[in-house]
Design an enzyme around this catalytic site. Structure first.
Site, PDB file in Angstrom:
ATOM      1  CD  GLN A 186      -8.309   0.068  -2.263  1.00 25.40           C
ATOM      2  OE1 GLN A 186      -7.137  -0.301  -2.198  1.00 25.40           O
ATOM      3  NE2 GLN A 186      -9.320  -0.771  -2.133  1.00 25.40           N
ATOM      4  CB  SER A 187      -5.058   4.587   3.182  1.00 25.65           C
ATOM      5  OG  SER A 187      -3.864   4.973   3.806  1.00 25.65           O
ATOM      6  CG  ASN A 188      -0.839   3.401  -1.396  1.00 26.96           C
ATOM      7  OD1 ASN A 188      -1.196   2.319  -1.840  1.00 26.96           O
ATOM      8  ND2 ASN A 188      -0.899   4.512  -2.119  1.00 26.96           N
TER       9      ASN A 188
END
Length: 316
Positions: free
Chosen positions: A73-75
């Site tokens: 879920q890396s921004n």
């Protein structure tokens, strides 16, 4: 030689007063302001400031594809995918963790932006897989630019020198800026621009040595770094794992100012600010800025979102 950044988002971002949140934390109503870096382009977040410099550097080197890594879920990965789309480049994202079948949150946006996503298991060597992917791309005639975790290099951290300048102009008498610390580049840029004494970082557990990373990056930007103000009491059981203090902070921010925080970064950062007020390291009467680094899409890919939805349905 320093390369020119590309333009990926409008600047400056707003600086909004937060009187009800201030009162809830034990500050005076005019003490607390929120720097709205959640309102940047590409679904919001701090990484776009770094990407302006990193993409400029990549394009100067003739890159045709951006390769980066992070959690599922890396921004940073989501915004790299969007930046690549805007600049006519390809993006390959090497993400560590377990991708759920729904591919919610940032994963959905990465697909929408046209990135290729490679998911590796939690125990695999992400850096080795990135190197392998970059090699495959070179073999196909591409010119890959490998962007590091979180975009945290001296080049990327220059984006937060610009943010420091914005803050100094928007609120000249600011006393403390509070920011979540992941890979360290955001805090490093602020430290280089404002001085270590005016920046309070809250460790989120993303890396084992945030103090070393922040000091090294700030030094590379020309800062003389003395003692960093870095709280390490909000990590809880680990990176990405919600704490009770962060959940309480998220609820308080939402119900006093309508601010949506995420469980991984900004929730822990606000919990750190609450703890700093409680122990006196941030006191009423001084101007405090909470840097909202975004993360809304990731909230919808986090187990906490399902928990919240279940609780709300249970009350209906």
């Amino acid at each position: 030689m320093t390369t020119a950044p590309v333009r990926l988002s409008p600047w400056p971002t707003p600086l909004d007063p937060a009187p009800r949140l201030a009162a809830a934390l034990g500050l005076q109503p005019d003490d607390l302001w929120v720097k709205r870096d959640d309102l940047t382009s590409f679904a919001g977040g701090n990484k776009v400031r770094k990407l302006e410099h990193l993409v400029g550097e990549a394009e100067a080197g003739g890159a045709t594809v951006l390769v980066t890594s992070g959690g599922v879920q890396s921004n940073h990965a989501r915004m790299t995918a969007a930046a690549a789309a805007v600049r006519g480049l390809r993006a390959v994202l090497v993400l560590s963790g377990e991708a759920d079948a729904a591919r919610a949150g940032n994963l959905a946006l990465e697909e929408l932006f046209g990135a290729r996503v490679v998911v590796v298991g939690p125990e695999e060597d992400v850096d080795a897989r990135v190197a392998e992917v970059a090699g495959e791309l070179r073999g196909q005639g591409e010119v890959p630019a490998v962007l590091p975790l979180g975009g945290s290099t001296p080049t990327g951290a220059r984006g937060y020198l610009a943010c420091a300048a914005e803050l100094a102009e928007q609120l000249p008498d600011l006393h403390t800026v509070v920011v979540a610390v992941g890979s360290g580049g955001t805090m490093a840029g602020l430290v280089a621009g404002l001085g270590a004494e005016r920046v309070l970082g809250v460790d989120t557990g993303a890396v084992a040595d945030p103090d070393v990373r922040v000091a090294a990056l700030a030094t590379a930007l020309g800062a003389t770094v003395g003692g960093l103000r870095l709280r390490r009491d909000q990590v809880g059981e680990g990176y990405g794992l919600l704490t009770d203090a962060a959940a309480a902070a998220m609820t308080t921010a939402a119900r006093t100012q309508g601010l949506v925080l995420d469980p991984v970064y900004t929730g822990k950062a606000l919990a750190g600010l609450a703890a700093a007020v409680a122990d006196g390291s941030v006191q009423p009467g001084g101007r405090t800025v909470f840097l909202h680094t975004g993360g809304l899409p990731g909230l919808f890919g986090h187990p906490y979102a399902a928990q919240l939805a279940g609780e709300l349905l249970g009350r209906a």
